[in-house]
Design an enzyme around this catalytic site. Structure first.
Site, mmCIF file in Angstrom:
data_model
loop_
_atom_site.group_PDB
_atom_site.id
_atom_site.type_symbol
_atom_site.label_atom_id
_atom_site.label_comp_id
_atom_site.label_asym_id
_atom_site.label_seq_id
_atom_site.Cartn_x
_atom_site.Cartn_y
_atom_site.Cartn_z
ATOM 1 N N CYS A 253 -53.993 6.706 63.330
ATOM 2 C CA CYS A 253 -52.859 7.302 63.444
ATOM 3 C C CYS A 253 -52.245 7.605 64.555
ATOM 4 O O CYS A 253 -51.109 8.848 64.432
ATOM 5 C CB CYS A 253 -53.529 9.440 62.875
ATOM 6 S SG CYS A 253 -54.420 9.637 64.673
ATOM 7 N N HIS B 218 -40.733 16.191 70.086
ATOM 8 C CA HIS B 218 -41.048 17.118 68.603
ATOM 9 C C HIS B 218 -39.910 16.689 67.443
ATOM 10 O O HIS B 218 -39.603 15.658 66.785
ATOM 11 C CB HIS B 218 -40.963 18.568 68.971
ATOM 12 C CG HIS B 218 -40.481 18.717 66.892
ATOM 13 N ND1 HIS B 218 -41.524 19.079 66.182
ATOM 14 C CD2 HIS B 218 -38.979 19.322 67.013
ATOM 15 C CE1 HIS B 218 -40.893 19.479 65.265
ATOM 16 N NE2 HIS B 218 -39.331 19.979 65.511
ATOM 17 N N ASP C 172 -53.086 7.524 72.574
ATOM 18 C CA ASP C 172 -53.448 7.423 74.081
ATOM 19 C C ASP C 172 -54.275 6.603 74.137
ATOM 20 O O ASP C 172 -54.419 5.839 75.398
ATOM 21 C CB ASP C 172 -54.349 9.273 74.102
ATOM 22 C CG ASP C 172 -53.280 10.134 74.058
ATOM 23 O OD1 ASP C 172 -52.881 10.034 75.035
ATOM 24 O OD2 ASP C 172 -53.457 10.980 73.367
ATOM 25 N N GLU D 87 -59.432 7.871 71.549
ATOM 26 C CA GLU D 87 -59.009 7.745 72.268
ATOM 27 C C GLU D 87 -58.487 7.579 73.545
ATOM 28 O O GLU D 87 -57.904 7.402 74.458
ATOM 29 C CB GLU D 87 -57.140 8.960 71.381
ATOM 30 C CG GLU D 87 -57.524 10.114 71.632
ATOM 31 C CD GLU D 87 -56.242 11.513 71.218
ATOM 32 O OE1 GLU D 87 -55.551 10.770 71.865
ATOM 33 O OE2 GLU D 87 -56.939 12.174 70.797
HETATM 34 C C1 PEP Z 1 -52.393 9.228 69.119
HETATM 35 O O1 PEP Z 1 -52.794 9.911 70.758
HETATM 36 O O2 PEP Z 1 -52.387 7.597 69.520
HETATM 37 C C2 PEP Z 1 -51.701 10.868 68.752
HETATM 38 C C3 PEP Z 1 -51.967 10.520 67.326
HETATM 39 O O3 PEP Z 1 -51.837 11.151 69.242
HETATM 40 P P1 PEP Z 1 -50.410 12.176 69.678
HETATM 41 O O4 PEP Z 1 -50.146 11.394 70.246
HETATM 42 O O5 PEP Z 1 -50.721 13.560 69.375
HETATM 43 O O6 PEP Z 1 -51.660 12.129 71.907
HETATM 44 MG MG MG Z 2 -53.398 11.964 71.213
#
Ligand code: PEP
Ligand code: MG
Length: 581
Positions: free
Chosen positions: A503, A191, A456, A432
């Site tokens: 993302c 966070h 991921d 992912e």
């Molecule tokens: C990702 O896995 O790229 C993602 C955006 O999700 P998180 O980082 O929350 O797992």
């Molecule tokens: Mg992820």
């Protein structure tokens, strides 16, 4: 004593300033007999008044920063501090026991807490337990003459040094007073890191010992690009840091001019630059950084911030606040992605040998449907107030997507029957898991959009835990194997006529951006602090040239280093550390 700490580089930039060590003080109390009852009652009332005026101040800040809805919790605290029944119970206890006010307060709070705890089926009352402990802590601190450190009460710019940062710590912070963060715990996806990137302030996390080594008011320099922290810097070090800060500020002013510009490449191709966000706190930063959309709102923080599952109404209030504040921009809100490095203590999930491969994200949602359904209802209700899109995390099989979508359809039709207002909602998935990437063409027939979660995807493709420093050398965003997966997903989406976003952190990485543009990615979603520099970079790039760069990279490289070298040759100005001059 001079200390040099090394941590994880979590948010770019150098900053020099004074430390504010944010840690819980010792509030332990001892029971004392008293002789002067009036004096003790007076002490109690003075502490109550001081606590009320402090909470009033926090409430004012929270209302200004986050809006009235988010500040409601502080109104509840004030009401409790002024509750005649509560006050009388403490006064009676002081008189009955002839003891000091802090001891009497502790007894009353324990009794109240115990009776509230019995009302297990009443979420409202469960929440009051947390409030009760919060106010009791504040009054006790005043009785003991201890100042509770509170980020909401900051009135000068500081570097916050803390063990770890949870969302509630930052709920009412005035961002202009935070020059940077240093934490003992955390990684790039914790966070504190996400918050720092969205506020665009330097941060170093995971130093292990910062709170032990650094004291309030001590001068430090932190470098969020290399992960270093230096205390008692020399005059020369301070001068260099100040120059870096001035350069950064000048660059910020230059970049701010791009805030209201559309994102267009040099050869006139439009691209969507979107923001990632974690809580409603991020709204100002999303707007200030000129995001055209939100490509990912992680809802985990909303759940991690609480001591119990947030109710449907609480979630609805936050989702509504986010989509309405950002309308007409589309906002992708992702359903709960807990597990992995984000456990939820109050769910009492059994420990797993390999949490990243365990019951996380959509697996957890499908296995615990009441939680999932209440989140979906809150989201569907919020869709009436803006442009909401829903995304499921960690989808590995078509069957998982179909199950999740069927539950969504079921909740939507129940709310439709109940005549609850709602908007049109696109339902998409994160890609992912490598299995989903390989089958992206099949998924693309059933989803409204796909968003690539490289954080991921890289970890799973390279079999390297994203939080394990010992295998960090294998966590290679530019590895051709990863890039081929990305290319495959984008082509699958386009063949089916649906947009493909990214993302993961890679979307805002200057070395990856030229390749991703060449591959044809439609939307780049990143920490808000990276948006303007990415817009600037994109304005210097020709997509038509990058298509052949992407082609060569995908077909003729075998290592990450070859890819980096090739991008640097094609796009002068991109440095080894991924910055763009
Ligand atoms: C990702 O896995 O790229 C993602 C955006 O999700 P998180 O980082 O929350 O797992
Ligand atoms: Mg992820």
């Amino acid at each position: 004593m001079r200390a040099m700490l090394k941590g994880i580089a979590a948010s770019d930039g150098v900053v020099c300033g004074h430390v504010f060590r944010y840690s819980e003080p010792d509030l332990s109390i001892t029971k004392r007999s008293i002789t002067n009852l009036d004096h003790e009652l007076n002490r109690f009332h003075q502490a109550l008044e001081a606590a009320v005026s402090e909470v009033e101040m926090i409430k004012t800040r929270a209302t200004k920063n986050l809006g009235a809805d988010s500040a409601q919790v502080f109104s509840a605290h004030i009401a409790m501090l002024q509750d005649p029944e509560f006050i009388k119970s403490v006064e009676d206890e002081i008189a009955r026991q002839r003891c000091n006010a802090e001891a009497a307060l502790a007894t009353v709070v324990t009794d109240y807490g115990a009776s509230l705890a019995k009302l297990t089926d009443n979420p409202y009352m469960q929440e009051r337990i947390t409030d009760l402990h919060d106010i009791s802590k504040r009054v006790t601190a005043h009785l003991l003459g201890i100042k509770l450190p509170d980020l909401a009460l900051l009135d000068r710019p500081v570097i916050v040094v803390t063990h770890d940062l949870i969302p509630s710590d930052t709920v009412s912070v005035d961002a202009k007073y935070i020059l940077g963060f240093v934490t003992d715990l955390g990684g790039r996806t914790s966070h504190s890191s996400i918050l720092a990137r969205s506020l665009n302030i330097p941060a170093v996390v995971g130093t292990q010992t910062a709170t032990a080594d650094l004291a309030t008011d001590e001068m430090v320099i932190i470098d969020g690009t290399t992960g270093s922290v230096i205390s008692e810097p020399t005059a020369a070090e301070i001068a260099t840091a100040k120059q870096a800060m001035a350069d950064r500020q000048a660059n910020r002013v230059r970049l701010a001019k791009l805030r209201h510009h559309q994102t267009v490449t040099k050869d006139g191709i439009g691209v969507t630059l979107a923001a990632n966000m974690g809580t409603a706190n991020d709204i100002p930063s999303v707007l200030d950084n000129g995001a055209e959309a939100v490509g990912l709102m992680r809802t985990e923080f909303l759940y991690m911030d609480a001591e119990r599952v947030p109710t449907e109404d609480e979630q609805f209030a936050i989702y509504r606040q986010v989509v309405s504040a950002l309308a007409p921009r589309p906002v992708v809100i992702r359903t709960l992605d807990i597990g992995g490095d984000k456990p939820l203590p109050y769910l009492h999930q059994a420990p797993e040998a390999n949490p990243f491969m365990g019951e996380r994200a959509i697996r957890q949602s499908l296995a615990h449907q009441p939680l999932f359904r209440s989140q979906l209802r809150a989201l569907i209700r919020a869709s009436a107030y803006g442009h909401l899109r829903i995304m499921f995390p960690m989808i590995a099989t078509l069957d998982e997507f179909r199950q999740a979508k069927a539950i969504y359809d079921d909740e939507r039709s129940k709310l439709t029957t109940a005549q609850v207002p709602m908007g049109k909602i696109d339902v998409g998935m994160m890609v992912e898991v490598p299995a989903a990437a390989m089958l992206a063409d099949r998924f693309a027939q059933e989803v409204d959009f796909m968003s690539i979660g490289t954080n991921d995807l890289i970890g799973y493709a390279m079999a390297a835990d994203r939080t394990n420093q010992d295998v960090a050398y294998l966590y290679q965003p530019y590895h051709p194997a990863v890039l081929r997966l990305v290319d495959r997903i984008v082509r699958a989406g386009h063949a089916a006529g649906i947009p493909v976003a990214m993302c993961g952190e890679m979307a805002g990485d200057p070395i990856a951006v030229p390749i991703l543009l060449g591959i044809g990615l439609d939307e780049f979603s990143m920490g808000a602090g990276s948006i303007l520099k990415t817009r600037q970079l994109m304005g210097t790039l020709n997509v038509h040239e990058l298509q052949s760069l992407a082609d060569t990279v995908l077909n003729s490289t075998s290592t990450s280093q070859e890819v980096i070298t090739m991008v640097q040759a094609a796009v002068p100005g991109i440095n080894d550390d991924g910055t763009f001059a």
